[in-house]
Design an enzyme around this catalytic site. Structure first.
Site, PDB file in Angstrom:
ATOM      1  N   ASP A 186     -20.802  -9.433   2.195  1.00 26.63           N
ATOM      2  CA  ASP A 186     -21.432  -8.493   3.110  1.00 26.63           C
ATOM      3  C   ASP A 186     -20.837  -7.090   3.002  1.00 26.63           C
ATOM      4  O   ASP A 186     -21.313  -6.157   3.595  1.00 26.63           O
ATOM      5  CB  ASP A 186     -21.409  -8.999   4.555  1.00 26.63           C
ATOM      6  CG  ASP A 186     -20.021  -9.083   5.131  1.00 26.63           C
ATOM      7  OD1 ASP A 186     -19.904  -9.548   6.260  1.00 26.63           O
ATOM      8  OD2 ASP A 186     -19.053  -8.686   4.455  1.00 26.63           O
ATOM      9  N   GLY A 222      -4.037  -4.507   0.728  1.00 27.32           N
ATOM     10  CA  GLY A 222      -3.261  -3.339   0.323  1.00 27.32           C
ATOM     11  C   GLY A 222      -4.061  -2.385  -0.572  1.00 27.32           C
ATOM     12  O   GLY A 222      -5.234  -2.193  -0.359  1.00 27.32           O
ATOM     13  N   CYS A 230       0.839  -1.190   0.000  1.00 24.87           N
ATOM     14  CA  CYS A 230       0.000   0.000   0.000  1.00 24.87           C
ATOM     15  C   CYS A 230       0.877   1.244   0.000  1.00 24.87           C
ATOM     16  O   CYS A 230       2.005   1.221   0.487  1.00 24.87           O
ATOM     17  CB  CYS A 230      -0.899  -0.017   1.241  1.00 24.87           C
ATOM     18  SG  CYS A 230      -2.140   1.290   1.194  1.00 24.87           S
ATOM     19  N   TYR A 259      -3.919   1.436  12.103  1.00 28.97           N
ATOM     20  CA  TYR A 259      -4.604   0.197  12.486  1.00 28.97           C
ATOM     21  C   TYR A 259      -4.557  -0.872  11.405  1.00 28.97           C
ATOM     22  O   TYR A 259      -5.266  -1.869  11.493  1.00 28.97           O
ATOM     23  CB  TYR A 259      -6.057   0.475  12.871  1.00 28.97           C
ATOM     24  CG  TYR A 259      -6.847   1.294  11.858  1.00 28.97           C
ATOM     25  CD1 TYR A 259      -7.013   0.852  10.556  1.00 28.97           C
ATOM     26  CD2 TYR A 259      -7.431   2.504  12.226  1.00 28.97           C
ATOM     27  CE1 TYR A 259      -7.730   1.598   9.638  1.00 28.97           C
ATOM     28  CE2 TYR A 259      -8.160   3.263  11.313  1.00 28.97           C
ATOM     29  CZ  TYR A 259      -8.303   2.794  10.016  1.00 28.97           C
ATOM     30  OH  TYR A 259      -9.011   3.520   9.108  1.00 28.97           O
ATOM     31  N   CYS A 260      -3.746  -0.666  10.370  1.00 30.58           N
ATOM     32  CA  CYS A 260      -3.788  -1.586   9.231  1.00 30.58           C
ATOM     33  C   CYS A 260      -3.227  -2.956   9.598  1.00 30.58           C
ATOM     34  O   CYS A 260      -2.114  -3.058  10.107  1.00 30.58           O
ATOM     35  CB  CYS A 260      -2.999  -1.030   8.060  1.00 30.58           C
ATOM     36  SG  CYS A 260      -3.096  -2.122   6.629  1.00 30.58           S
ATOM     37  N   CYS A 315     -19.736  -7.906  22.101  1.00 33.90           N
ATOM     38  CA  CYS A 315     -21.046  -8.419  22.509  1.00 33.90           C
ATOM     39  C   CYS A 315     -21.934  -7.344  23.134  1.00 33.90           C
ATOM     40  O   CYS A 315     -23.077  -7.154  22.737  1.00 33.90           O
ATOM     41  CB  CYS A 315     -20.867  -9.590  23.472  1.00 33.90           C
ATOM     42  SG  CYS A 315     -22.413 -10.136  24.231  1.00 33.90           S
ATOM     43  N   CYS A 336     -24.514 -17.148  23.495  1.00 31.80           N
ATOM     44  CA  CYS A 336     -24.950 -16.719  22.164  1.00 31.80           C
ATOM     45  C   CYS A 336     -26.110 -17.569  21.678  1.00 31.80           C
ATOM     46  O   CYS A 336     -27.075 -17.059  21.105  1.00 31.80           O
ATOM     47  CB  CYS A 336     -23.805 -16.827  21.158  1.00 31.80           C
ATOM     48  SG  CYS A 336     -22.491 -15.637  21.436  1.00 31.80           S
TER      49      CYS A 336
HETATM   50  S1  SF4 Z   1      -5.813   0.298   5.870  1.00 34.49           S
HETATM   51 FE1  SF4 Z   1      -5.901   0.184   3.613  1.00 34.49          FE
HETATM   52  S2  SF4 Z   1      -5.145   2.188   2.942  1.00 34.49           S
HETATM   53 FE2  SF4 Z   1      -4.531   1.968   5.072  1.00 34.49          FE
HETATM   54  S3  SF4 Z   1      -2.443   1.132   4.981  1.00 34.49           S
HETATM   55 FE3  SF4 Z   1      -3.858  -0.590   5.164  1.00 34.49          FE
HETATM   56  S4  SF4 Z   1      -4.273  -1.250   3.072  1.00 34.49           S
HETATM   57 FE4  SF4 Z   1      -3.388   0.812   2.975  1.00 34.49          FE
HETATM   58  S1  SF4 Z   2     -25.177 -10.127  21.263  1.00 34.52           S
HETATM   59 FE1  SF4 Z   2     -23.543 -11.179  22.396  1.00 34.52          FE
HETATM   60  S2  SF4 Z   2     -24.527 -13.010  23.251  1.00 34.52           S
HETATM   61 FE2  SF4 Z   2     -25.879 -12.237  21.616  1.00 34.52          FE
HETATM   62  S3  SF4 Z   2     -25.247 -13.395  19.792  1.00 34.52           S
HETATM   63 FE3  SF4 Z   2     -24.099 -11.452  19.798  1.00 34.52          FE
HETATM   64  S4  SF4 Z   2     -22.139 -11.920  20.813  1.00 34.52           S
HETATM   65 FE4  SF4 Z   2     -23.580 -13.602  21.300  1.00 34.52          FE
END
Ligand code: SF4
Ligand code: SF4
Length: 408
Positions: free
Chosen positions: A253, A60, A9, A15-16, A326, A294
């Site tokens: 999704d 990336g 990238c 946070y990547c 949760c 769950c």
């Molecule tokens: S989160 Fe996406 S844009 Fe950011 S460094 Fe990672 S791959 Fe690159």
């Molecule tokens: S809300 Fe919490 S307890 Fe209910 S399905 Fe999601 S993770 Fe499990």
């Protein structure tokens, strides 16, 4: 998903987790070559049992591959596409490399773009920086302007983290009104301090907190359900409704929209809609590993126990495998239950989901009237069981006394 440039990238977001993956291939130059692209295209198309196939290009940063790579990819799709099969392309990008040439190409070939944008400038730039540590907001917004100018279809993917989680409406309104997004996906940032393997539940300071995530989604939902239903699509909200009321199944999704709908399980057996035995096994394992908390949870149908990578808490009984978020998921899905039921009822009657706005406005008006008529010593209309004067009547007086808002 195809990652033609691997985890490479041009940015270095704090946070990547993709960047770390580049260490898995120390001698790679991270460019899918032509032979592999052809082999992959041929095999991927041949493996499909559905009439519409999506190539989801990810990184990336997949634009690092350059335009000629995607021209070649489309030529190969045309070569191997059997008659009657429709091929769609989706591409997830940080947006900083988008220019007029890219956007003309993307529009011409009907790509759906997923653009990463975490909110207005300060909230976006908190963690999304380039390799030199410089902010990226300006460059992403320039890319977004190019998408708009050329009429390229796009979704926004916004991560939710310590910096923006307390600003839900600021983030949502910015994405809706300034970025012009009609499809939005929120992704919680959950980074374990100890890596993925251990049992320590500690998370990094950048991670969103469970209750905070619930509040974030709830605040946005309350605005969305009273004004934006049918005009703005928020993936988490759609999933809660979709799975409950009509059984539609989507290809991925990340792209819950009509274009990516695989089919409806009422019309086509589910087994014909999903891609492979491995996918089914993955889904089954995801369910089989759920803790008892769950399995007996009222919102399991919408939550599904969350992403397996984040199931590192223990339940109250000490059972392993509870989702870190949760508390937030439970609060959110419980909060949306009533409006979702109203919406599902509208759809079942063959009417538009947007009618929920009217239903809620009627309910809100009726509730205001009940409060306006409430006697001081009568039970509070909110159903708390307390006297009005000790419940909302008291809050109303306090607000009035503060000179802010005497009406409840
Ligand atoms: S989160 Fe996406 S844009 Fe950011 S460094 Fe990672 S791959 Fe690159
Ligand atoms: S809300 Fe919490 S307890 Fe209910 S399905 Fe999601 S993770 Fe499990």
């Amino acid at each position: 998903m195809v990652k033609p440039a691997g985890g490479e990238c041009n940015l270095s977001c704090a946070y990547c987790y993709y960047l770390a993956k580049t260490h898995l291939y120390p001698h790679s130059r991270f460019r899918m070559d032509e032979a592999l692209l052809e082999d992959f295209t041929r095999q991927y198309i041949a493996a499909q049992r559905v009439p519409e196939v999506t190539f989801a290009w990810q990184g990336g940063e997949p634009l690092l591959m350059g335009l000629p790579f995607y021209e070649r990819a489309l030529a190969l799709q045309r070569r191997y596409r059997p008659a009657g099969m429709r091929i769609a392309n989706a591409l997830q990008t940080n947006g900083t490399l988008l220019d007029a040439a890219w956007c003309r190409f993307l529009r011409q070939h009907d790509f759906l773009i997923g653009l990463s944008l975490d909110g207005p400038r300060e909230l976006h730039d908190a963690y999304r920086r380039d390799r030199a540590g410089r902010p990226t907001f300006e460059r992403v917004m320039a890319g977004l302007a190019a998408l708009h100018e050329h009429g390229v279809a796009f979704n926004i993917l916004a991560t939710v983290h310590a910096a923006n989680a307390e600003h839900p409406l600021e983030v949502y309104r910015f994405l809706r009104d300034e970025a012009g997004a009609r499809f939005i996906q929120f992704i919680p940032i959950v980074e374990r301090s100890t890596g993925n393997g251990g049992t320590d539940a500690a998370v990094s300071s950048r991670s969103v907190r469970p209750a905070q995530y619930g509040r974030f989604l709830t605040a946005i939902f309350d605005e969305w359900v009273r004004r934006d239903v049918g005009e703005v699509f928020v993936q988490t909200f759609d999933m809660a409704l979709v799975l409950e009321h009509n059984g539609d199944l989507y290809a991925c999704d990340h792209f819950v929209e009509p274009r990516y709908r695989l089919g409806n399980i009422a019309q086509t057996p589910l087994v014909e809609l999903v891609g492979s035995a491995q996918q089914r096994a993955f889904g089954e394992a995801k369910r089989a590993a759920l803790p008892q908390q769950c399995r007996s949870c009222a919102v399991l149908f919408a939550c599904h126990g969350g992403c397996p990578k984040d199931r590192f808490l223990r339940t109250a009984d000490g059972e392993a495998g509870l989702q870190y978020l949760c508390e937030g998921y439970r609060a959110f899905f419980t909060h949306v239950d009533h409006p979702m039921r109203l919406m599902a009822a509208e759809l079942r009657q063959g009417r538009h989901a947007r009618n929920v706005i009217l239903r809620l406005a009627e309910e809100d008006a009726e509730r205001s009237q009940r409060w306006a008529r409430a006697e001081r010593n009568a039970p509070c209309p909110c159903g708390s069981g307390r006297k009005f004067k000790h419940c909302h009547g008291r809050i109303g007086r306090m607000r009035g006394a503060e000179g802010t808002d005497a009406a409840i």
